[in-house]
Design an enzyme around this catalytic site. Sequence first.
Site, PDB file in Angstrom:
ATOM      1  N   TYR A 121      39.406  41.270  40.434  1.00 21.19           N
ATOM      2  CA  TYR A 121      38.397  41.142  41.479  1.00 21.19           C
ATOM      3  C   TYR A 121      38.071  39.677  41.738  1.00 21.19           C
ATOM      4  CZ  TYR A 121      33.766  40.934  43.601  1.00 21.19           C
ATOM      5  OH  TYR A 121      32.699  40.617  44.398  1.00 21.19           O
ATOM      6  N   SER A 155      31.918  35.323  45.232  1.00 18.53           N
ATOM      7  CA  SER A 155      31.339  35.840  43.991  1.00 18.53           C
ATOM      8  C   SER A 155      31.426  34.820  42.872  1.00 18.53           C
ATOM      9  CB  SER A 155      32.079  37.115  43.576  1.00 18.53           C
ATOM     10  OG  SER A 155      31.718  37.523  42.285  1.00 18.53           O
ATOM     11  N   LYS A 159      38.766  37.189  45.232  1.00 14.71           N
ATOM     12  CA  LYS A 159      37.772  36.371  45.928  1.00 14.71           C
ATOM     13  C   LYS A 159      38.223  34.908  45.993  1.00 14.71           C
ATOM     14  CE  LYS A 159      34.543  39.335  47.037  1.00 14.71           C
ATOM     15  NZ  LYS A 159      34.130  39.574  48.441  1.00 14.71           N
TER      16      LYS A 159
END
Length: 339
Positions: free
Chosen positions: A141, A117, A145
């Site tokens: 988040y 991402s 990643k």
Amino acid sequence: MARILITGGAGYVGSHCAKALAAAGHEGIVFDNLLFGHRELVRWGKLIEGDIRDGAALDAVFAANRIDAVVHFAALAYVGESVTAPGLYYDVNVHGTRVLLDAMVRAGVRVIVFSSSCAIYGEPDHMPINESTLLNPMNPYGFTKLACERMMDDFGRAHELKSARLRYFNAAGADPTAEIGEDHNPETHIIPLVLDAVLGIRPEVRIFGTDYATPDGTAVRDYIHVCDLARAHVLALQYLLDRGETIAANLGSGQGVSVRQVVDTVRTVTGRDVLVRDAPRRPGDPSVLVADATKAREVLGWVPEHRDLATIVADAWRWHGKRFGRTHAPRKPSAKPVS
């Protein structure tokens, strides 16, 4: 033909990738716990229900199937939730990926394409963002990643694992045939939210943040058609199967679009108005994220074919209508927005 394990293949991007892999002549096996995925989206290859944190279940899949490579989508992906429940995100995204990589090593599978991402960049100091941009995620988040990418580097050194980490920007749209598309619960992506409001499924659209340092004060993002994302995964897979080296590559259109511009485009495509209300910023949201996808073009031969936002919205609108039992004929992009 290769046999590919697609973790999270019952989800939005995963299901489109499964279709693209089948079209390229590969055999897909979907591994999904169906927490956010949908059984009805698994149409290209068999579905095996399971959780990536379950090493024994993964071992059984690898033992029963001659897997050549893994395309890894399975993860939690709500930025706001990651801020309020970081432990859950580290458990599923990081621990789950470690369990998967360990199972791959035990099975002798050394190729993985990873759904990463642009959230790993955080609030970048320059635009557009290329792969040399400082990796400084501003929410859990994004950290998960990045942690997975680092883990793959370590597994590469220790076990000769080859990985393609595809750092994509804002996935949007749907398969042009409306066979599959976006279906999240809860939904947080702007295009389906606006379409919901157009259909009266929700009363209004809220714009989170109107005081960003952007031309109209709303956040700017790079929207990339989900079919272009799926095709990039197929190209990355073939690159690795052809003995390509580990790569990290951005996937985006290179065009920045503000939230207000998205709303206006939906008005144009649907010919309908929508009530919009301004709201405070959400924690963890950068102001501008736009990709430089030169590396994906040069190394993978990938160029987005559906860069026009009106096309992305029209495909999403067609799918949205099918989901709710209605038929929509998107207007031509030249139509004027409804005020």
